[in-house]
Write an enzyme that holds these catalytic residues in place. Structure first.
Site, PDB file in Angstrom:
ATOM      1  N   CYS A 211      -1.315   0.625   7.406  1.00 20.36           N
ATOM      2  CA  CYS A 211      -2.854   0.433   7.759  1.00 20.36           C
ATOM      3  C   CYS A 211      -3.064  -0.736   6.712  1.00 20.36           C
ATOM      4  O   CYS A 211      -3.213  -1.956   7.343  1.00 20.36           O
ATOM      5  CB  CYS A 211      -3.601   1.420   7.231  1.00 20.36           C
ATOM      6  SG  CYS A 211      -3.633   2.766   8.536  1.00 20.36           S
TER       7      CYS A 211
ATOM      8  N   SER B 133      -1.880  -2.802   4.096  1.00 29.20           N
ATOM      9  CA  SER B 133      -0.749  -3.749   3.530  1.00 29.20           C
ATOM     10  C   SER B 133      -0.149  -4.789   4.861  1.00 29.20           C
ATOM     11  O   SER B 133      -0.580  -5.880   4.812  1.00 29.20           O
ATOM     12  CB  SER B 133       0.300  -3.389   2.766  1.00 29.20           C
ATOM     13  OG  SER B 133       1.254  -2.439   3.432  1.00 29.20           O
TER      14      SER B 133
ATOM     15  N   CYS C 117       0.751  -1.139   0.047  1.00 27.47           N
ATOM     16  CA  CYS C 117      -0.066   0.135  -0.021  1.00 27.47           C
ATOM     17  C   CYS C 117       1.020   1.080  -0.010  1.00 27.47           C
ATOM     18  O   CYS C 117       2.139   1.167  -0.561  1.00 27.47           O
ATOM     19  CB  CYS C 117      -1.009   0.047   1.238  1.00 27.47           C
ATOM     20  SG  CYS C 117      -0.265  -0.128   2.973  1.00 27.47           S
TER      21      CYS C 117
ATOM     22  N   ASP D 210      -8.301   3.944   1.535  1.00 24.83           N
ATOM     23  CA  ASP D 210      -7.172   4.075   2.773  1.00 24.83           C
ATOM     24  C   ASP D 210      -7.863   4.399   4.117  1.00 24.83           C
ATOM     25  O   ASP D 210      -8.317   5.798   4.275  1.00 24.83           O
ATOM     26  CB  ASP D 210      -6.242   5.293   2.122  1.00 24.83           C
ATOM     27  CG  ASP D 210      -4.870   4.914   3.095  1.00 24.83           C
ATOM     28  OD1 ASP D 210      -5.055   4.784   4.240  1.00 24.83           O
ATOM     29  OD2 ASP D 210      -4.027   5.600   2.583  1.00 24.83           O
TER      30      ASP D 210
ATOM     31  N   ASN E 100       2.445   1.339   4.363  1.00 22.05           N
ATOM     32  CA  ASN E 100       2.613   0.144   5.197  1.00 22.05           C
ATOM     33  C   ASN E 100       2.547   0.163   6.565  1.00 22.05           C
ATOM     34  O   ASN E 100       3.091  -0.379   7.437  1.00 22.05           O
ATOM     35  CB  ASN E 100       4.160  -0.251   4.699  1.00 22.05           C
ATOM     36  CG  ASN E 100       4.174  -1.797   5.202  1.00 22.05           C
ATOM     37  OD1 ASN E 100       5.572  -1.995   5.588  1.00 22.05           O
ATOM     38  ND2 ASN E 100       3.330  -2.414   5.169  1.00 22.05           N
TER      39      ASN E 100
END
Ligand code: 4NP
Length: 152
Positions: free
Chosen positions: A13, A15, A8, A123, A11
């Site tokens: 949240c 992924s 993401c 996100d 890194n």
């Protein structure tokens, strides 16, 4: 043994959540897999996942606390068998980073959750909806375990 990398932006949240959720589901299904996650950005290198995401994942039984952020690198294309991006911007950055001649499969995570209504994991660092992100990640992780189990 399949080596799967989830990517993401930060890194902290999406992924790391995908890494922990997929690891748990693969293990429960008896699927041997090696998993990691990384971010296209470098702001959080060496740091733990975002505390609200750690909490939301813990409520579902996933332990993100030991994970540490790192930035994606060109060597990841040789070190993994499958790379999954959480959104289109990440997919585009990964395509640009891919070394010439490399053919490692690179896809959107939500290609494993057809019918979920979107192809990007929103996100939660910005939406604040950690459960929505986890819902989508769990669906896609189930699809990925099923697909890797079929393909052997
Ligand atoms: P992630 O969320 O990509 O799901 O880890 C983000 C976390 C932090 C930032 C961006 C995205 N940031 O810009 O710090």
């Amino acid at each position: 043994m399949k080596r799967v990398l989830f990517v993401c932006l930060g890194n902290i949240c999406r992924s790391p959540a995908a890494e922990a959720v997929f690891a748990a589901k693969a293990s429960a299904a008896g699927l041997a897999a090696s998993v990691d996650s990384a971010g296209t950005g470098g702001w959080h290198i060496g740091g733990p996942p975002y505390p609200p995401m750690i909490a939301a994942a813990a409520a579902r039984g996933y332990d993100l606390a030991p994970l540490r952020a790192r930035q994606v690198r060109r060597a990841d294309f040789d070190d993994f068998d499958l790379i999954l991006a959480m959104d289109r911007a990440t997919l585009a950055e990964l395509s640009a980073l891919r070394p010439g001649g490399n053919a490692t499969p690179l896809h959107l995570m939500l290609e494993n959750a057809p019918g979920c209504g979107t192809d990007e994991v929103p996100d939660p660092y910005y939406t604040r909806d950690f459960d929505r992100a986890l819902d989508l990640i769990e669906l896609a992780a189930d699809g990925l375990v099923a697909s890797l189990t079929r393909s052997g």
